[in-house]
Write an enzyme that holds these catalytic residues in place. Structure first.
Site, short mmCIF file in Angstrom:
data_model
loop_
_atom_site.label_atom_id
_atom_site.label_comp_id
_atom_site.label_asym_id
_atom_site.label_seq_id
_atom_site.Cartn_x
_atom_site.Cartn_y
_atom_site.Cartn_z
N GLU A 1 8.89 -4.14 10.80
CA GLU A 1 9.35 -2.86 10.25
C GLU A 1 9.87 -1.93 11.35
O GLU A 1 9.18 -1.66 12.34
CB GLU A 1 8.19 -2.18 9.49
CG GLU A 1 8.60 -0.83 8.89
CD GLU A 1 7.65 -0.32 7.82
OE1 GLU A 1 6.73 -1.06 7.42
OE2 GLU A 1 7.86 0.83 7.39
N ASP B 1 0.84 -1.21 0.00
CA ASP B 1 0.00 0.00 0.00
C ASP B 1 0.88 1.26 0.00
O ASP B 1 0.37 2.37 -0.09
CB ASP B 1 -1.01 -0.01 1.15
CG ASP B 1 -0.37 -0.12 2.51
OD1 ASP B 1 0.87 -0.13 2.60
OD2 ASP B 1 -1.12 -0.19 3.52
N SER B 2 2.20 1.06 0.04
CA SER B 2 3.13 2.17 -0.18
C SER B 2 2.93 2.78 -1.56
O SER B 2 3.43 3.86 -1.85
CB SER B 2 4.58 1.69 -0.02
OG SER B 2 4.81 0.52 -0.78
N GLU C 1 -1.76 -5.69 8.53
CA GLU C 1 -0.98 -5.09 9.62
C GLU C 1 -1.70 -5.34 10.95
O GLU C 1 -2.93 -5.31 11.00
CB GLU C 1 -0.83 -3.58 9.40
CG GLU C 1 -0.04 -3.24 8.15
CD GLU C 1 0.19 -1.74 7.97
OE1 GLU C 1 -0.17 -0.95 8.86
OE2 GLU C 1 0.75 -1.37 6.91
N LYS D 1 -1.39 -9.49 2.71
CA LYS D 1 -0.69 -9.01 3.92
C LYS D 1 -1.62 -8.10 4.71
O LYS D 1 -2.34 -7.29 4.11
CB LYS D 1 0.60 -8.27 3.56
CG LYS D 1 1.32 -7.70 4.80
CD LYS D 1 2.74 -7.26 4.51
CE LYS D 1 2.88 -5.90 3.90
NZ LYS D 1 2.30 -4.80 4.72
N ASP E 1 -1.09 -6.35 -0.53
CA ASP E 1 -1.44 -5.68 0.72
C ASP E 1 -2.94 -5.44 0.77
O ASP E 1 -3.52 -4.92 -0.19
CB ASP E 1 -0.75 -4.31 0.77
CG ASP E 1 0.18 -4.15 1.94
OD1 ASP E 1 0.15 -4.98 2.86
OD2 ASP E 1 0.97 -3.18 1.92
O1 KIV Z 1 3.47 -1.18 1.71
C1 KIV Z 1 4.66 -1.56 1.76
O2 KIV Z 1 5.47 -1.27 0.89
C2 KIV Z 1 5.06 -2.37 2.91
C3 KIV Z 1 6.51 -2.67 3.04
C4 KIV Z 1 7.19 -1.46 3.53
C5 KIV Z 1 6.78 -3.83 3.91
O3 KIV Z 1 4.26 -2.75 3.69
#
Ligand code: KIV
Length: 277
Positions: free
Chosen positions: A195, A57-58, A128, A126, A96
């Site tokens: 992280e 989600d980055s 969190e 993924k 994500d």
């Molecule tokens: O969204 C992302 O890029 C991440 C990584 C930093 C692990 O969660």
């Protein structure tokens, strides 16, 4: 020709699986992971031998230009995940689940995890968070979707943290992180991202878990490492945490190329006769 050859054949491109990642941990072979958001980049990363591509989600920050990751939507993540899944022949693709796509209740989380797999074509999702989301993790894993956990500096909680500083430096938060990691493993995650936490804590957790731990800003004692691709390529320059190693300065290379093009066009040096019909 289908490039996914059978195991053992020369030039085989056998898909990396969650089971293979576990075997890598058992063999002591580090796992290399990077983020990907589009098809072209996914192909390049795959060719380079990455084990895992995370459609993070980055994307909200490094592609959409947002300040945080919280704004990206499920539809946007599905779009990017679909592009990456279609480009990765070997690497395991993890999508994500964006903020608020899995926190409301387990039914909604399950539906969204299912969309990631069915519509985008990723192999895993993924999420969190720790103990509070373990019941949800279990629901998703129980239907056959592998889940990767993410603890420490979890960017979807940035407004709660109020800062991107290193997490779990105090004993209480470190103890909670140990409990969260154990609970996620018990809930069935196949891997865990840690992280921006102290290297000693990350090493201890990696050693104590059976599932692979992939670090980002968590030191060398993890079972693997992940970075945001735009950070390591030097394309995203808005801020640069200490844990980012720049493997290239592509931002500078790109600006140079763009400037060269502008100069050529203005001077009528482009296109040439050979570049015309
Ligand atoms: O969204 C992302 O890029 C991440 C990584 C930093 C692990 O969660």
């Amino acid at each position: 020709m289908n490039d996914r050859r059978a195991a053992g054949e020369p030039g085989e491109k056998r898909k990396v699986t969650t089971a293979e990642l576990k075997r890598m941990k058992e063999r002591g072979e580090p796992i290399a992971a990077l983020t990907a958001y589009d098809h072209t980049m996914a192909r390049l990363l795959d060719e380079a031998g990455l084990d895992v591509l995370l459609v993070g989600d980055s994307v909200a920050m490094v592609v959409q230009g947002r300040e945080t990751t919280v704004s990206v939507t499920m539809e946007q993540m599905l779009y990017h995940a679909g592009l990456v899944a279609a480009g990765a022949e070997r690497a395991l693709v993890v999508g994500d689940l964006p903020f608020m796509s899995y926190q409301v209740n387990a039914d909604e989380a399950l539906r969204n995890a299912g969309r990631m797999v069915k519509e985008a074509g990723v192999e895993a999702v993924k999420v969190e968070g720790g103990e509070p989301i373990c019941a949800t993790v279990r629901r998703i894993v129980d239907v056959g979707i592998p889940v990767m956990g993410h603890l420490g500096l979890t960017p979807q909680s940035i407004h709660k943290f109020g800062t991107y500083q290193v997490r779990a430096t105090e004993p209480e938060e470190a103890d909670q992180l140990r409990r969260d990691a154990r609970a996620l493993q018990d809930a069935g995650v196949f891997a865990l991202v840690l992280e921006k936490i102290p290297a000693t804590l990350a090493q201890e957790i990696s050693a104590s878990l059976a599932v692979p731990v992939i670090g980002i800003g968590a030191g060398a004692g993890c079972d693997g490492q992940i970075l945001v691709t735009h950070d390591m390529l030097g394309i995203y320059n808005r801020f640069r945490p200490r844990f980012v190693r720049r493997y290239a300065q592509l931002g500078e290379v790109m600006v140079g190329a763009f400037q060269h093009f502008v100069t050529d066009v203005k001077a009528r040096r482009f296109p040439s006769a050979a570049e015309s019909y």
